[in-house]
Design a protein around this motif. Sequence first.
Motif, PDB file in Angstrom:
ATOM      1  N   GLY A  71       0.838  -1.196   0.000  1.00 49.51           N
ATOM      2  CA  GLY A  71       0.000   0.000   0.000  1.00 49.51           C
ATOM      3  C   GLY A  71       0.866   1.237   0.000  1.00 49.51           C
ATOM      4  N   LYS A  72       0.292   2.354   0.445  1.00 50.78           N
ATOM      5  CA  LYS A  72       1.033   3.614   0.431  1.00 50.78           C
ATOM      6  C   LYS A  72       1.986   3.673   1.618  1.00 50.78           C
ATOM      7  N   VAL A  73       3.235   3.925   1.362  1.00 51.62           N
ATOM      8  CA  VAL A  73       4.198   4.080   2.448  1.00 51.62           C
ATOM      9  C   VAL A  73       4.624   5.543   2.490  1.00 51.62           C
ATOM     10  N   LYS A  74       4.328   6.195   3.594  1.00 51.62           N
ATOM     11  CA  LYS A  74       4.713   7.608   3.714  1.00 51.62           C
ATOM     12  C   LYS A  74       6.141   7.686   4.231  1.00 51.62           C
ATOM     13  N   GLU A  75       6.966   8.422   3.508  1.00 55.95           N
ATOM     14  CA  GLU A  75       8.366   8.515   3.935  1.00 55.95           C
ATOM     15  C   GLU A  75       8.542   9.537   5.047  1.00 55.95           C
ATOM     16  N   ILE A  76       9.549   9.274   5.873  1.00 54.75           N
ATOM     17  CA  ILE A  76       9.823  10.169   6.996  1.00 54.75           C
ATOM     18  C   ILE A  76      10.569  11.397   6.491  1.00 54.75           C
ATOM     19  N   MET A  77      10.109  12.579   6.901  1.00 53.30           N
ATOM     20  CA  MET A  77      10.827  13.807   6.562  1.00 53.30           C
ATOM     21  C   MET A  77      11.263  14.491   7.859  1.00 53.30           C
ATOM     22  N   GLY A  78      12.419  15.113   7.797  1.00 52.36           N
ATOM     23  CA  GLY A  78      12.876  15.931   8.927  1.00 52.36           C
ATOM     24  C   GLY A  78      13.592  15.150  10.005  1.00 52.36           C
ATOM     25  N   LEU A  79      13.946  13.907   9.728  1.00 51.93           N
ATOM     26  CA  LEU A  79      14.658  13.126  10.743  1.00 51.93           C
ATOM     27  C   LEU A  79      16.144  13.457  10.650  1.00 51.93           C
ATOM     28  N   ALA A 135       1.782   1.706  11.200  1.00 55.53           N
ATOM     29  CA  ALA A 135       2.180   0.485  10.468  1.00 55.53           C
ATOM     30  C   ALA A 135       3.187   0.827   9.371  1.00 55.53           C
ATOM     31  N   GLY A 136       3.094   2.029   8.803  1.00 54.94           N
ATOM     32  CA  GLY A 136       4.055   2.442   7.781  1.00 54.94           C
ATOM     33  C   GLY A 136       5.374   2.911   8.374  1.00 54.94           C
ATOM     34  N   LEU A 137       5.291   3.481   9.551  1.00 58.66           N
ATOM     35  CA  LEU A 137       6.472   4.082  10.178  1.00 58.66           C
ATOM     36  C   LEU A 137       7.392   3.039  10.834  1.00 58.66           C
ATOM     37  N   LEU A 138       6.797   2.068  11.503  1.00 62.03           N
ATOM     38  CA  LEU A 138       7.596   1.101  12.276  1.00 62.03           C
ATOM     39  C   LEU A 138       8.683   0.408  11.446  1.00 62.03           C
ATOM     40  N   PRO A 139       8.349  -0.147  10.265  1.00 64.79           N
ATOM     41  CA  PRO A 139       9.418  -0.831   9.510  1.00 64.79           C
ATOM     42  C   PRO A 139      10.524   0.114   9.060  1.00 64.79           C
ATOM     43  N   GLN A 140      10.168   1.369   8.786  1.00 67.07           N
ATOM     44  CA  GLN A 140      11.199   2.328   8.357  1.00 67.07           C
ATOM     45  C   GLN A 140      12.177   2.617   9.492  1.00 67.07           C
ATOM     46  N   LEU A 141      11.670   2.690  10.704  1.00 63.58           N
ATOM     47  CA  LEU A 141      12.552   2.943  11.850  1.00 63.58           C
ATOM     48  C   LEU A 141      13.397   1.699  12.143  1.00 63.58           C
ATOM     49  N   LYS A 151      16.375   1.388  10.035  1.00 63.16           N
ATOM     50  CA  LYS A 151      17.474   2.298  10.389  1.00 63.16           C
ATOM     51  C   LYS A 151      18.246   1.798  11.610  1.00 63.16           C
ATOM     52  N   GLY A 152      17.895   0.636  12.118  1.00 64.48           N
ATOM     53  CA  GLY A 152      18.708   0.005  13.155  1.00 64.48           C
ATOM     54  C   GLY A 152      18.457   0.491  14.567  1.00 64.48           C
ATOM     55  N   VAL A 153      17.218   0.881  14.874  1.00 63.47           N
ATOM     56  CA  VAL A 153      16.931   1.298  16.248  1.00 63.47           C
ATOM     57  C   VAL A 153      17.112   0.108  17.202  1.00 63.47           C
ATOM     58  N   ALA A 154      17.466   0.401  18.437  1.00 62.91           N
ATOM     59  CA  ALA A 154      17.620  -0.668  19.434  1.00 62.91           C
ATOM     60  C   ALA A 154      16.244  -1.199  19.832  1.00 62.91           C
ATOM     61  N   SER A 155      15.266  -0.303  19.918  1.00 67.67           N
ATOM     62  CA  SER A 155      13.888  -0.700  20.211  1.00 67.67           C
ATOM     63  C   SER A 155      12.976   0.426  19.759  1.00 67.67           C
ATOM     64  N   VAL A 156      11.723   0.077  19.516  1.00 67.91           N
ATOM     65  CA  VAL A 156      10.748   1.127  19.174  1.00 67.91           C
ATOM     66  C   VAL A 156       9.387   0.745  19.735  1.00 67.91           C
ATOM     67  N   GLU A 157       8.768   1.707  20.440  1.00 68.94           N
ATOM     68  CA  GLU A 157       7.425   1.538  20.987  1.00 68.94           C
ATOM     69  C   GLU A 157       6.619   2.780  20.622  1.00 68.94           C
ATOM     70  N   VAL A 158       5.317   2.727  20.904  1.00 72.39           N
ATOM     71  CA  VAL A 158       4.436   3.847  20.537  1.00 72.39           C
ATOM     72  C   VAL A 158       3.719   4.377  21.775  1.00 72.39           C
ATOM     73  N   ALA A 159       3.757   5.702  21.943  1.00 71.68           N
ATOM     74  CA  ALA A 159       2.930   6.377  22.947  1.00 71.68           C
ATOM     75  C   ALA A 159       1.919   7.221  22.190  1.00 71.68           C
ATOM     76  N   THR A 160       0.645   7.057  22.536  1.00 68.17           N
ATOM     77  CA  THR A 160      -0.377   7.852  21.840  1.00 68.17           C
ATOM     78  C   THR A 160      -1.389   8.377  22.840  1.00 68.17           C
ATOM     79  N   MET A 161      -1.828   9.606  22.620  1.00 69.98           N
ATOM     80  CA  MET A 161      -2.845  10.189  23.496  1.00 69.98           C
ATOM     81  C   MET A 161      -4.143   9.395  23.394  1.00 69.98           C
ATOM     82  N   LEU A 162      -4.578   9.144  22.156  1.00 67.45           N
ATOM     83  CA  LEU A 162      -5.833   8.425  21.932  1.00 67.45           C
ATOM     84  C   LEU A 162      -5.600   7.202  21.060  1.00 67.45           C
ATOM     85  N   ILE A 163      -6.404   6.185  21.285  1.00 66.97           N
ATOM     86  CA  ILE A 163      -6.413   5.029  20.383  1.00 66.97           C
ATOM     87  C   ILE A 163      -7.869   4.634  20.156  1.00 66.97           C
ATOM     88  N   LYS A 164      -8.162   4.251  18.900  1.00 66.60           N
ATOM     89  CA  LYS A 164      -9.516   3.790  18.555  1.00 66.60           C
ATOM     90  C   LYS A 164      -9.417   2.295  18.235  1.00 66.60           C
TER      91      LYS A 164
END
Length: 178
Positions: free
Chosen positions: A82-90, A113-119, A122-135
């Motif tokens: 599907g559409k993968v949005k690229e990261i800008m400004g990193l 879902a698009g962001l996690l594989p891109q990070l 790039k070889g991050v040691a770990s990645v988690e998500v904090a969000t104010m709201l979830i549906k």
Amino acid sequence: MLQPITIHDKQFSLYIPERRIQHSVEVVAARISHDYRCKQPLFLAVLNGSFMFASDLMKEMSIPCEISFIKLSSYADMKSTGKVKEIMGLNQEIEGRHVVIVEDIVDTGNTIAGLLPQLREKGVASVEVATMLIKPECLEHNLSIKYPAISVPGEFVVGYGLDYNGLGRNLRDIYKVM
Ligand SMILES: O=P(O)(O)OC[C@H]1O[C@H](OP(=O)(O)OP(=O)(O)O)[C@H](O)[C@@H]1O
Ligand code: HPA
């Protein structure tokens, strides 16, 4: 009952008051501060909507931490998934870092879902998500969101960074469409 507010062509009623938002931010910040106490996390806040949550979350953190802001291109290459949005400004080196993505809302989950594989690429040691709201009932991906502040049903919401066609981000409370 409180008066509804009007944004563009729609009316919204008060849904989550500021004090509940602030309490939920404190709870999430305490959990992250505990879990990352020796890790100096790097928060990656996804613009635009996350600016208010990111700011409040940072103020409540009790451990050393860093923050960078990223934007996702509104257009990107089509991949088979599907559409993968690229990261800008990193402009921060993220290899080997413990990254916490900061979002105002996880709705369908497409953005995360698009962001996690891109990070991860790039070889991050770990990645988690904090969000104010979830549906949860709108999620279209099998995502593990470790730090959700508040769960909401499927209705459209505005305020606390979230907009309806550009407006409403400045509201201190969260409102839902009527
Ligand atoms: O889980 P999803 O269905 O992907 O929805 C969540 C995304 O939608 C919003 O961003 P938007 O693209 O509207 O940009 P904005 O932050 O500038 O409002 C929000 O800030 C999240 O990034
Ligand atoms: O409910 C919402 N409100 C505002 N922006 C959003 N982006 C995804 N879901 C929403």
